[in-house]
Design a protein around this motif. Structure first.
Motif, mmCIF file in Angstrom:
data_model
loop_
_atom_site.group_PDB
_atom_site.id
_atom_site.type_symbol
_atom_site.label_atom_id
_atom_site.label_comp_id
_atom_site.label_asym_id
_atom_site.label_seq_id
_atom_site.Cartn_x
_atom_site.Cartn_y
_atom_site.Cartn_z
ATOM 1 N N LEU A 98 0.822 -1.211 0.000
ATOM 2 C CA LEU A 98 0.000 0.000 0.000
ATOM 3 C C LEU A 98 0.852 1.254 0.000
ATOM 4 O O LEU A 98 0.483 2.274 -0.594
ATOM 5 C CB LEU A 98 -0.924 -0.005 1.212
ATOM 6 N N TYR B 206 3.638 1.609 -1.505
ATOM 7 C CA TYR B 206 4.016 1.836 -2.898
ATOM 8 C C TYR B 206 2.860 2.467 -3.679
ATOM 9 O O TYR B 206 3.064 3.377 -4.497
ATOM 10 C CB TYR B 206 4.427 0.515 -3.553
ATOM 11 N N GLY B 207 1.660 1.971 -3.437
ATOM 12 C CA GLY B 207 0.515 2.535 -4.135
ATOM 13 C C GLY B 207 0.314 4.002 -3.821
ATOM 14 O O GLY B 207 0.051 4.818 -4.724
ATOM 15 N N ILE C 20 5.562 -4.737 -6.398
ATOM 16 C CA ILE C 20 4.181 -5.127 -6.099
ATOM 17 C C ILE C 20 3.845 -6.472 -6.730
ATOM 18 O O ILE C 20 3.229 -7.348 -6.109
ATOM 19 C CB ILE C 20 3.205 -4.035 -6.601
ATOM 20 N N CYS D 169 -4.865 -5.322 -0.795
ATOM 21 C CA CYS D 169 -3.840 -4.276 -0.848
ATOM 22 C C CYS D 169 -3.151 -4.243 -2.217
ATOM 23 O O CYS D 169 -2.831 -3.161 -2.733
ATOM 24 C CB CYS D 169 -2.809 -4.516 0.254
ATOM 25 N N SER E 212 -3.203 -0.988 -4.602
ATOM 26 C CA SER E 212 -1.958 -0.339 -5.022
ATOM 27 C C SER E 212 -1.854 -0.270 -6.544
ATOM 28 O O SER E 212 -1.462 0.758 -7.103
ATOM 29 C CB SER E 212 -0.761 -1.098 -4.437
#
Length: 1665
Positions: free
Chosen positions: A756, A758-759, A782, A796, A800
């Protein structure tokens, strides 16, 4: 109003006072009072006069008048003159004492009048009352009551008379024995004492200031002695209370020494009554008055009674207060008044008694004691001044009590302490902290229920009281300002005081403003001097974070922001101007919303912007880093508040983003990753049910990293990369692993959080930097976890990827960006969607995955066709199949999740549609939705229609037409949606109308109309939506019809057939309402636009038939019938032709369609005409080759006439077809009759024969398909429908219909039909005959035969003459005389002969014609047994008697000669007909027989005699008739008489005897003939006049007989020799000359038998051939 009229009005009202209705009495009293307001004196006089004059008036009515007088006097007594007052006083006194018995209502009303007058005329009233007091006699109770009331109402007027009154009353106290009288005395003494005390307390206003207490002391003590020592001992509780109530005010009038003397008895006596009475209010009130009296005289005895008093009073104060009992509440107040008296006189003794009782654990004791302490603090402040430390110290244990009632009492004590300076003492802080603690109580932790009388249960809660107390102390007690400021600040940051933030902030705001007014020095906080206070960083962070949930805790967000704004000098000197501008805007935003309407994300963004601007203004890296450190320290404080913790993470990210030190940023990020509580859903930002804990995305640790990445993208990604490489992602966890205490499940949670992160980094980072990092740094980390099964991690991942996709799409360079992993990500998202349970929505995975696909669709490269179809199908199946969405009461989070998921699907579908904005693209989308639109489940249909409406609106809004092109699938789409206007679900109906509305405007757009054009017809659809809400089926389908009309007006012609065909498909819809709506709209379209469908009629009819076979609804067949009817009204020929193409046998549905064409007479006539035309034009049958070769006939019916015949039957079986059948009666009758004739013996085609043998299916009609039977049934149906029931009935009785069906009986059947028609349907025949006239030339022999038989039989009835049809019938038959068919010629002759029975009077007229035809018939053809000849003979037998003799004479010989051969015909019919005709010819020639005919008579004599033995009885009978008729013509009376005698019908014939007799006469006649011939002329007188014409008679007879010796009939053959033998004994001379013509008898076959039979007198031998 004059006095007389007023008096009259008052009298009228007073007369009505005696009405039995209480309501009327009340209204009369009100009217008297109103009148008294205007004319008080006159009204009072009228009332007085009325009562005086009506002495016998019952006391209830007298009381009513007196009450009215009292009400008038209460406001107008001052207007009375003395005379009127005296009159009223005397009246009231008299009324009050008129009876000695207690009549309280009446006497109280009179007393009230005296009291009212006594306020102005006290002397006169007292004078009257004193007059009623007689020495030594008990006064009237009402007099005592009046004196008591006057003492209160006019103390200054009554007290001067008090000595006189007491002197009259006291002597008789001992005489009073009744409790009611004693109670009256007590009440009077109480009021006298109260009046005296009031008088003494206001001597400055008294009329006699010299009056002193001593004036009453002696008398009052005397009364006291009786009341206390005698009456108080009574068992009557009411009397005891009255005594006690009187003793209270009396104690103030007792002499001091007497009071001191009585106290040791009086106080215990009063206290003892507490145990005897439940209602103690009067005891406590009197006790308080006694204590006040004792204290006022400085009584020493009181000290000795103090312990008992305190104990008794304390027990009273500890009684629980019930708010529903006012006396208990009043008792509490009186007890507290007693404590006040004691506190002022003995404060030490009181506290020594009270304070130890605070340590008890008993709730009532502690609450009661606290109430007394609070009351004493407030009411005896001076006496308690030096006792403050003791009182504060005694509150230690009550502060620890958890009972809410005790807490409430403690808070009230603290409030009193605050007002009197207690909290400024050492230990006061504990009281303040206690108040704050109670303010922090949550409402749900207050278990006790409020009293039933409480209006607001929360208003009296501990928390509510504490909040009010804190605010009041802060704002109204000036001396508390320096105590509370800045002390209250230390309660802002501790978590346990979170619930008290709102009241704390409000109090601090008020205190701060006061300090600001006092000066900057007083306001600025010296943090060094107050070490316990939170730092400005902590205060800033705390107030900002709690503002994120602004409506919690009674609106703590606004309070926190106000405090933050006020504290700005103590936070940072640069913030003043900015915060003074910004904070009011934030507060205004909160005022515009409520907790339900506030957009949380938007509000948090405003707060974050406020923080960003604040940090920008401060622009101090050290200050910012310190703030970020403090914010991180506060994270554990919000473990139980996930939403606020998530916002705190955002604040940390915002603060780190503003920091310029990269080392600090990375350090804090690392600490956040290492210390985060990953097991909590709030830390991971995305939970399976976001509504739980009010956790709304985006939040949490991931948000922190995302916000930080706005300014520090490289550092944020680097820190995440470092953490990803850490040992947490390894399955084997080493000893040095910092995550060694975490399970594998926790590792999954850590992965979820990092994914998350990274998102959010991708979502928040600058767009120009994201594209370079998306695939290389973000998606690489991811995508490694796509194979997970953990639902949280999966969610998640989806979220993301969604954020990354959205970031790419929103980039300005997205158009040129080639996303190589697009197809992979779309496939992965669809895999996630397919893995979700199809029937339930438990996680947001679907929503997030579809959002991801929505963003990915718009990125290059484009998806191929199959991938697009897979995405649409998979997403639709994952949402449409879900169970119905939950209602709000079932779970708000589920409802929200469903709606968000549905919106995601909508966005995805519109995004896909946007990539192909063509009619074909729209068609593809709707095709995917079509199965769901037709689903049997209502919620699936509702969703599908909603999506369809959305797509159509989107398509319409974004429609760009560059050239006029056809919207080729308009009809198909409208046909799909329009039946849904009647769906069972109201929402679906509304959406269906919206779909149709959008489609019509799409068509207008493709026709070139502008987007803002509004079509009046299409706009009517919106007004029809209200009608679709109504559940009434009639209204619903009427609205559907209106929708159909609108569609019909705006649909292009080329789309009509596709629309209809689509709607035909909807007939089989499982939703019956939609199927019905389809039928309504189909018929509406056919009615409105059917005119252009001529070429499509066969297709429409064919589809209708097939749908009728498939659909099951009972409503479909009537609707289909109406559809066919509507089509037929516009294209009748096409509809008839199409229906005639239906396979045979007709199924039941096709039959019903045919019947539908008969509902309207004009159409029915048209249909019948077309069917007749079809039946007539085509050949009725085809002859097979076998028939042509001369073998067994094989005629096969042709299909078209057969179908038309079946169709005619169905049409005419409908009652409504009656008028049309009547109109076409002749044509129908003739064509059907001809059809019957030409189908006799005709076979069905082989395929239909096979079906007949197999048996019809249940869906097929049960009628016989055999051609002739079908035609007969149709003819029968036609007659029934035309009203010719009698004809049908006659045919049924005679079996005529069955005869018509067979080849052998057909002719007879036609005859019987004609007979029935002539008898029962005569008026129809002229037109029928006119139509039949042209059939004589028919190519089909059977038709000519049938029609000729029909016409022939008509002449057998007089109807031909009655209707003047004779000539036409004769002409028609004459035209058929030369027909090639013998049967026709035969029937012509029969018809002509029928004239004899039908119109005998017309035979003479047409005699020559008839005879010519008959004689011609005798010569018909070469066939010796021609049926024509037979018919001619039968006809002549009927006619010869009716024609003119001269007409007959010319052909008589020819006829006789022509019929002679038939006498011996092998066919019985010919023998019988010819012989009987011969008889008729003889009959008509009686007396006028020409010789030539006589010769034929003589020649036929022998055959007739011999045929008397004919084996056929009918022939023998004919011979009898003929011989009887011949007799007269033979001129032999004896012979004629013998014929008449022996040959009568019904008489047994002895042939031998008859033959003997006959031969005798013949021989005798012959002998005479011979004698005469030899004797000359003289013998003529004895000879027969006729016999001379036949000189060879006997010879001819014998010669003729010889021919019958070889007859094929045995009896005739036997009779011939017998007849010959009868003539054998002749005279000898003659015998010599006669040739031997007769052979020997023994040579004649059967001769012996005949002789024996003759001898026996019986018939000859039977015919042996």
């Amino acid at each position: 109003m004059t006095e007389s009229s007023m008096k009259k009005l008052a009298s009228t009202l007073l007369d009505a006072i005696t009405d039995k209705d209480p309501l009327v009495q009340e209204q009369v009293c009100s009217a008297l009072c109103s009148l008294g307001e205007v004319r008080p004196v006159e009204t009072l006089r009228a009332c007085e006069e009325y009562l005086r004059q009506h002495d016998k008036l019952a006391h209830p009515y007298r009381a009513a008048v007196l009450r009215a007088m009292e009400r008038v006097l209460s406001s107008h007594a001052s207007e009375l003159d003395k005379d009127t007052a005296s009159t009223i006083i005397l009246l009231a006194s008299s009324e009050m004492t008129k009876t000695k018995d207690l009549v309280w209502d009446w006497q109280q009303a009179a007393s009230g009048v005296l009291v009212a007058v006594g306020r102005q005329f006290i002397s006169k009233v007292m004078e009257e009352l004193l007059r009623r007091l007689h020495p030594g006699t008990l006064p009237h109770c009402a007099v005592l009551h009046t004196l008591a009331s006057l003492s209160v109402a006019n103390a200054f007027g009554v007290v001067p008379f008090l000595p006189s009154v007491l002197s009259s009353l006291l002597p008789v106290l001992g005489v009073a024995k009744q409790d009611t009288v004693r109670v009256a005395f007590c009440s009077a003494l109480q009021r006298f004492s109260e009046g005296a005390l009031e008088y003494l307390a206001n001597l400055d206003r008294a009329p006699d200031p010299t009056v002193r207490k001593d004036a009453f002391a002696t008398d009052i003590f005397s009364a006291y002695d009786v009341l206390f020592h005698q009456w108080l001992q009574s068992r009557e509780a009411k009397l005891r209370l009255a005594v006690v109530e009187a003793l209270g005010p009396m104690s103030h009038l007792l002499p001091s020494e007497r009071l001191e003397e009585q106290l040791p008895k009086l106080l215990p006596g009063i206290l003892a009554l507490y145990k005897k009475h439940a209602e103690t209010f009067y005891l406590s009130k009197s006790l308080g008055q006694i204590l006040e009296a004792a204290v006022s005289v400085g009584s020493r005895t009181l000290e000795t009674q103090l312990d008992a008093l305190l104990a008794a009073l304390h027990s009273q104060i500890c009684v629980p207060v019930e708010s529903s009992s006012p006396l208990v509440m009043s008792n509490q107040k009186e007890v507290l008044r007693c404590f006040t008296v004691l506190a002022c006189s003995s404060p030490d003794r009181l506290l020594a008694f009270l304070l130890p009782r605070l340590d008890t654990s008993n709730e009532r004791t502690r609450v009661g004691t606290l109430q007394v302490v609070r009351h004493v603090i407030n009411s005896a402040a001076a006496q308690m001044e030096d006792k403050k430390p003791f009182i504060l110290s005694s509150m230690r244990l009550p502060l620890l009590d958890t009972n809410s009632k005790v807490k409430r009492a403690v808070v009230q004590v603290i409030s009193a302490m605050a007002h009197h300076g207690y909290l400024e003492q050492p230990g006061g802080e504990a009281m303040i902290e206690y108040i704050v603690q109670q303010c922090a109580l949550p409402p749900e932790q207050e278990p006790e229920k409020p009293g039933p009388g409480s209006k607001d249960p929360k208003a009296d809660s501990v928390r509510a009281i504490s909040v009010r107390t804190l605010y009041l102390v802060s704002t109204t007690v000036d001396r508390m300002s320096h105590v509370l400021w800045p002390y209250l600040l230390q309660f802002l940051t501790p978590v346990r005081f979170t619930g008290a933030l709102t009241p704390l902030c409000r109090s601090l705001v008020h205190l701060a403003q006061k300090r600001q007014e006092a000066g900057a020095d007083a306001f600025l906080i010296q943090y060094d001097a107050h070490a316990s206070l939170p730092s400005p960083y902590a205060v800033t962070g705390r107030l900002l974070v709690v503002s994120s949930s602004p409506y919690l805790g009674d609106g703590r967000g606004a309070a926190a922001l106000r405090l933050l704004s006020v504290l700005h000098p103590n936070i940072h000197p640069l913030l003043g101007q900015h915060w003074e501008t910004t904070v009011p805007l934030l507060l205004g935003y909160l005022d515009e919303h409520t907790e339900e309407t506030l957009p949380q994300e938007e509000w948090e963004e405003k707060l974050l912007m406020f923080l960003r601007d604040t940090l920008a203004i401060i622009s101090d890296n050290a200050w910012i880093c310190q703030l970020s450190l403090e914010l991180c320290r506060q994270l554990p404080c919000y473990d139980e508040a996930p939403q606020e913790k998530n916002f705190l993470y955002k604040c940390i990210g915002t603060t780190l983003g503003a920091a310029s030190s990269k080392e600090v940023v990375r350090k804090h990020l690392q600490e956040l990753l290492e210390t985060a509580r990953y097991q909590e859903e709030a830390e991971r930002e995305c939970v399976l049910f976001p509504a739980r804990g009010k956790c709304a995305a985006p939040q949490g640790l991931a948000c922190c990293f995302g916000i930080c990445a706005i300014s520090h993208l490289e550092d944020t990604l680097a820190q995440l990369e470092d953490f990803v490489r850490s040992e947490v992602f390894r399955k084997s966890i080493g000893i040095l692993n910092i995550f060694k205490d975490r399970s594998e499940n926790e590792v999954e949670k850590v992965k979820s959080a990092l994914i998350l992160c990274y998102g959010h980094v991708a979502a928040r980072a600058p767009r120009e930097l994201v594209l370079a990092k998306a695939e290389s740094d973000i998606l690489r980390n991811i995508s490694q976890h796509f194979s997970t099964k953990d639902p949280a991690l999966k969610l998640c991942l989806v979220q993301s990827v969604c954020m990354v996709s959205r970031a790419i799409c929103s980039s300005t360079q997205a158009g040129s960006f080639h996303f190589t992993r697009k197809a992979e990500l779309v496939a992965q998202m669809m895999e996630f969607i397919r893995a979700e349970p199809p029937d339930s929505l438990r996680t947001p995975i679907r929503k997030k995955a579809m959002l991801t696909c929505t963003y990915l669709v718009s990125v290059e490269p484009a998806l191929d066709e199959q991938a697009r179809a897979d995405v649409i199908h998979g997403c639709l199946h994952s949402i449409m199949a879900l169970l119905p969405e939950p209602k709000e009461e079932d779970g708000g989070c589920q409802k929200s999740l469903y709606l968000e998921t549905l919106h995601a699907l909508e966005d995805l579908l519109t995004s896909l549609l946007q990539r192909n904005m063509t009619p074909q693209g729209l068609q593809i989308m709707i095709e995917h939705l079509s199965p769901w639109i037709k689903s049997p489940r209502g919620h699936e249909r509702a969703r599908a229609l909603g999506l369809s409406a959305l797509l159509l609106r989107y398509f319409l809004e974004h429609l760009r037409v560059s050239a006029l092109v056809p919207f080729h699938n308009l009809g198909l789409l409208i046909g799909l949606f329009s039946p849904r206007c009647a769906d069972l679900w109201p929402a679906t109906r509304q959406e269906a109308v919206d779909c149709v509305y959008s489609l019509l405007y799409l068509q207008l757009g493709y026709e070139g109309f502008s987007r803002d054009y509004r079509d009046d017809v299409a706009e009517r659809l919106l007004s029809l939506k209200d009608g679709l809400v109504h559940p009434d089926p009639a209204i619903l389908f009427h609205t559907c019809h209106s929708v159909g009309q609108i569609i019909a007006k705006r649909l292009p012609p080329d789309q009509l057939i596709s629309l209809l065909l689509t709607m035909f498909e909807a007939l089989g819809d499982p939703e019956k309402n939609c199927s019905r709506a389809a039928t309504v709209m189909i018929n509406c379209l056919l009615q409105e636009r059917g005119g252009v469908l001529q070429e499509k009629v066969p297709e429409i009819v064919s589809v209708l038939r097939s749908k009728l076979q498939e659909a099951q609804g009972e409503h479909i067949l009537p609707a289909a019938q109406h559809s066919v009817y509507l089509l037929a009204t516009q294209h009748c020929a096409a509809v008839v032709s199409s229906l005639l193409g239906s396979p045979l046998p007709l199924d039941s549905h096709t039959c019903m369609l045919w019947r539908a064409l008969a509902v309207e007479p004009r159409l029915a006539a048209q249909v019948l005409g077309l069917l007749l035309e079809k039946m007539s034009k085509d050949v009725p049958f085809k002859e097979s080759r076998a028939f042509l070769l001369g073998r067994t006939p094989d005629r096969v019916a042709t299909l078209l006439p057969l179908s038309a015949t079946c169709a005619l039957f169905e049409v005419m079986s409908t009652p409504a077809a009656g008028p049309a059948v009547l109109e076409l009666y002749p044509q129908l009758f003739v064509v059907l009759l001809l059809r019957v004739s030409c189908t006799v013996g005709v076979q069905l085609p082989r395929n239909l024969q096979a079906q007949e043998r197999r048996g019809a299916s249940p869906a097929l009609a049960t009628r016989n398909l055999e051609p002739c039977s079908s035609a007969v049934d149709t003819l029968r149906s036609m007659l029934l429908r035309s009203g010719s029931e009698d004809v049908v009935q006659r045919m049924d009785l005679e079996g005529g219909w069955e005869l018509l069906r067979t080849s052998a009986g057909h002719e007879e059947g036609a005859t019987r039909l004609a007979r029935a028609m002539a008898e029962h349907a005569g008026p129809r025949l002229p037109l029928v005959l006119k139509t039949l006239a042209c059939t004589h030339s028919s190519a089909y022999e059977n038709q000519r035969v049938t029609t000729t038989a029909f016409l022939a039989e008509l002449l057998n009835s007089n109807v031909a003459n009655d209707l003047m049809l004779l000539d036409s019938l004769l002409e028609s038959l004459a035209a058929r005389q030369k027909d090639t068919c013998a049967s026709v010629r035969r029937l012509v002759l029969r018809g002509l002969a029928n004239l004899a029975s039908g119109c005998p009077d017309k035979v003479r007229t047409h005699g020559p014609q008839l005879l010519t035809a008959m004689i011609g018939g005798l010569d018909d053809g070469d066939n010796p047994h021609s049926p024509v000849a037979l018919e001619a003979m039968l006809g002549l037998a009927r006619l010869v008697h009716l024609v003119e003799s001269w007409d007959l004479r010319s052909g008589l010989l020819h006829v006789a000669i022509r019929i002679r051969p038939f006498f011996d015909s092998e066919k019985m019919e010919f023998r019988m007909a010819s012989i009987r005709l011969f008889g008729h010819l003889n009959k008509v020639c009686h007396g006028d027989c020409e010789d030539v005919f006589l010769d034929q008579v003589v020649g036929g004599l022998a055959p007739l005699l011999l045929h008397l033995q004919d084996p056929q009885a009918t022939v023998a009978s004919a011979c009898r008739f003929a011989l009887r008729m011949c007799g007269p013509n033979l001129a032999c009376e004896e012979l004629s008489a013998a014929f008449q005698k022996h040959l009568q019908e019904g008489r047994a014939l002895h042939f031998g005897e008859f033959l003997n007799t006959t031969c005798k006469h013949l021989v005798r006649g012959g002998a005479r003939q011979g004698v005469v011939g030899g004797a000359g002329p003289g013998g003529a007188d004895q000879a027969s006049p006729q016999m001379h014409h036949f000189p060879d008679l006997l010879g001819r007879l014998l010669t003729t007989c010889l021919f019958y010796f070889k007859s094929s009939w045995e009896n005739v053959r036997a009779a011939a020799p017998l007849f010959t033998g009868k003539h054998h004994p002749l005279p000898r001379p003659h015998a010599a000359r006669q040739p031997r013509l007769m052979p020997p008898l023994h040579r004649v076959p059967g001769a012996a038998l005949g002789a024996q039979a003759a001898a026996a007198g019986g018939p000859g031998p039977a015919h042996c051939g």
